[in-house]
Write a protein that holds these residues in place. Structure first.
Motif, PDB file in Angstrom:
ATOM      1  N   GLY A 137     -52.212 -10.154 -36.192  1.00 31.40           N
ATOM      2  CA  GLY A 137     -51.365  -8.928 -35.691  1.00 31.40           C
ATOM      3  C   GLY A 137     -50.227  -8.869 -36.492  1.00 31.40           C
ATOM      4  N   GLU A 138     -49.207  -7.672 -36.133  1.00 29.91           N
ATOM      5  CA  GLU A 138     -48.431  -7.193 -37.034  1.00 29.91           C
ATOM      6  C   GLU A 138     -47.172  -8.394 -37.093  1.00 29.91           C
ATOM      7  N   VAL A 139     -46.632  -8.547 -38.358  1.00 32.18           N
ATOM      8  CA  VAL A 139     -45.522  -9.573 -38.431  1.00 32.18           C
ATOM      9  C   VAL A 139     -44.305  -8.636 -38.101  1.00 32.18           C
ATOM     10  N   ILE A 140     -43.358  -9.260 -36.919  1.00 34.28           N
ATOM     11  CA  ILE A 140     -42.221  -8.385 -36.883  1.00 34.28           C
ATOM     12  C   ILE A 140     -40.940  -8.940 -37.957  1.00 34.28           C
ATOM     13  N   VAL A 141     -40.525  -7.698 -38.571  1.00 36.16           N
ATOM     14  CA  VAL A 141     -39.731  -7.929 -39.312  1.00 36.16           C
ATOM     15  C   VAL A 141     -38.314  -7.642 -39.173  1.00 36.16           C
ATOM     16  N   ASP A 142     -38.170  -7.026 -37.948  1.00 38.32           N
ATOM     17  CA  ASP A 142     -36.756  -6.234 -37.464  1.00 38.32           C
ATOM     18  C   ASP A 142     -35.958  -7.754 -36.766  1.00 38.32           C
ATOM     19  N   LYS A 159     -47.940  -6.873 -44.000  1.00 40.72           N
ATOM     20  CA  LYS A 159     -47.355  -7.407 -42.875  1.00 40.72           C
ATOM     21  C   LYS A 159     -48.100  -7.823 -41.688  1.00 40.72           C
ATOM     22  N   SER A 160     -49.049  -8.401 -41.865  1.00 38.12           N
ATOM     23  CA  SER A 160     -50.158  -8.801 -40.816  1.00 38.12           C
ATOM     24  C   SER A 160     -50.532 -10.434 -41.009  1.00 38.12           C
ATOM     25  N   TYR A 161     -50.224 -10.943 -39.727  1.00 39.24           N
ATOM     26  CA  TYR A 161     -50.771 -12.475 -39.488  1.00 39.24           C
ATOM     27  C   TYR A 161     -52.135 -12.750 -39.943  1.00 39.24           C
TER      28      TYR A 161
END
Length: 352
Positions: free
Chosen positions: A261-266, A283-285
């Motif tokens: 899934g998407e990596v949270i960068v915020d 930005k993906s796991y």
């Protein structure tokens, strides 16, 4: 008289001529003698100068040779490995290295373990199930004890059948405080805790807690599978045991509800990953098992036990564990029955 005078004058002229010649010859001889003396003096001076320079050069050369010899004597000699071993008093080091290599070969054949881990009773288990819990989760623990988790004699009888279940918790940052005492007192009553003495219990330390759980479980119990479960999960224990029995003999099994899934960068958002930049431009796991319920076979758990000190951890325990599996010959098994957040009749788990 007249005849004599000219003759006398001639003689006088001749006499004067002879006198002049003698004087010139004497002057020439004197000049030549002085030039010779000067040349001799210059030659002597030049000889003395050259001799002095040669003497000084010889002294300098002798000094340099002595210094070079002294330096060579002080410089460490090139020693063979044999000489170094003798100097260090470690003549048997080669034997130890050979033994270590043999141990390493044996470790690889036994699932990366240096020494085979056996329980105090010598019993081999089907599985060790660790329920990750915290200091403020006593109510959750009591709820699980009142639902699917056996208590007292039933828990011990289950262990006799090969399944160990423990609540897994670390120690308080303030060692020996009321939090630690509370867990110790609860454990005296229920005897269903695995206390990680070297782990500091905190939300941000959960990825490290996974390392400590698998390492401690491997040291305490020799099991075929090691199961990590969150304490907000309601398990179908019989269904999970059946799932494990069907997978007996599978080496390198990494079982769970596989996802990416998407990596949270915020920063500030839920599931924020501080090291998001390490996961590439997309930005993906990478593929990994969800942390609510996952299973590792003996060889993978033993690998964590041996190498846990050098493992990198990320913000979340399931991501961290997935990163450890990436470099291994692990068999990824995506089992939908272990997707606890998705309802279904065949599930072995659900979120409470």
């Amino acid at each position: 008289m007249e005849g004599v005078l000219p003759m006398t004058a001639e003689r006088r002229g001749a006499s004067r001529s002879n006198s002049s010649s003698y004087s010139y010859s004497s002057y020439y001889s004197y000049s030549t003698c002085r030039a010779s003396i000067l040349l001799a003096f210059l030659s002597c001076f030049a000889w003395v100068y050259v001799a002095g320079w040669l003497w000084q050069y010889a002294e300098s050369r002798t000094l340099l040779v002595n210094l070079l010899k002294k330096h060579l004597d002080q410089r460490p000699k090139v020693l063979t490995v044999e000489d170094k071993l003798m100097m260090l008093g470690c003549k048997d080091l080669e034997k130890r290295i050979a033994e270590a290599e043999m141990d390493l070969t044996f470790a690889k054949s036994q699932g990366y373990l240096r020494k085979k881990s056996i329980s105090s009773s010598g019993q081999k288990f089907l599985a060790v199930i660790g329920l990750s819990t915290g200091f403020g989760s006593r109510l959750k623990r009591n709820t699980l004890r009142g639902s699917w988790m056996p208590r007292g004699d039933k828990l011990r009888k289950l262990e006799e059948k090969g399944v160990v279940i423990r609540f897994v918790i670390g120690r308080s940052p303030n060692r020996g405080d009321s939090l630690d005492h509370g867990v110790d007192e609860e454990n005296q009553q229920t005897k269903d805790f695995l206390i990680l003495e070297d782990h500091e219990e905190a939300q941000e330390e959960l990825p490290k807690k996974a390392k400590f759980f698998f390492s401690t479980a491997v040291k305490n119990w020799d099991a075929e599978f090691y199961v990590k479960v969150d304490d907000n999960i309601d398990l179908d224990l019989d269904g999970l045991i059946g799932l494990l029995e069907n997978r007996q003999g599978q080496q390198g099994a990494y079982v769970g509800c596989m996802k990416s899934g998407e990596v949270i960068v915020d920063e500030g958002k839920q599931w924020y990953e501080p090291e998001w930049w390490k996961f590439g431009d997309q930005k993906s796991y990478f593929r990994h098992a969800a942390g609510s319920l996952l299973i590792l076979s003996r060889s993978l758990a033993h690998y964590i036990f041996v190498n846990s000190v050098s493992f990198k951890t990320y913000a979340h325990d399931d991501i961290s564990l997935g990163s450890w599996m990436m470099g291994l010959q692990a068999t990824y098994i995506d089992d939908s029955r272990m997707c606890c957040s998705v309802p279904g009749q065949d599930k072995v788990c659900s979120i409470t």
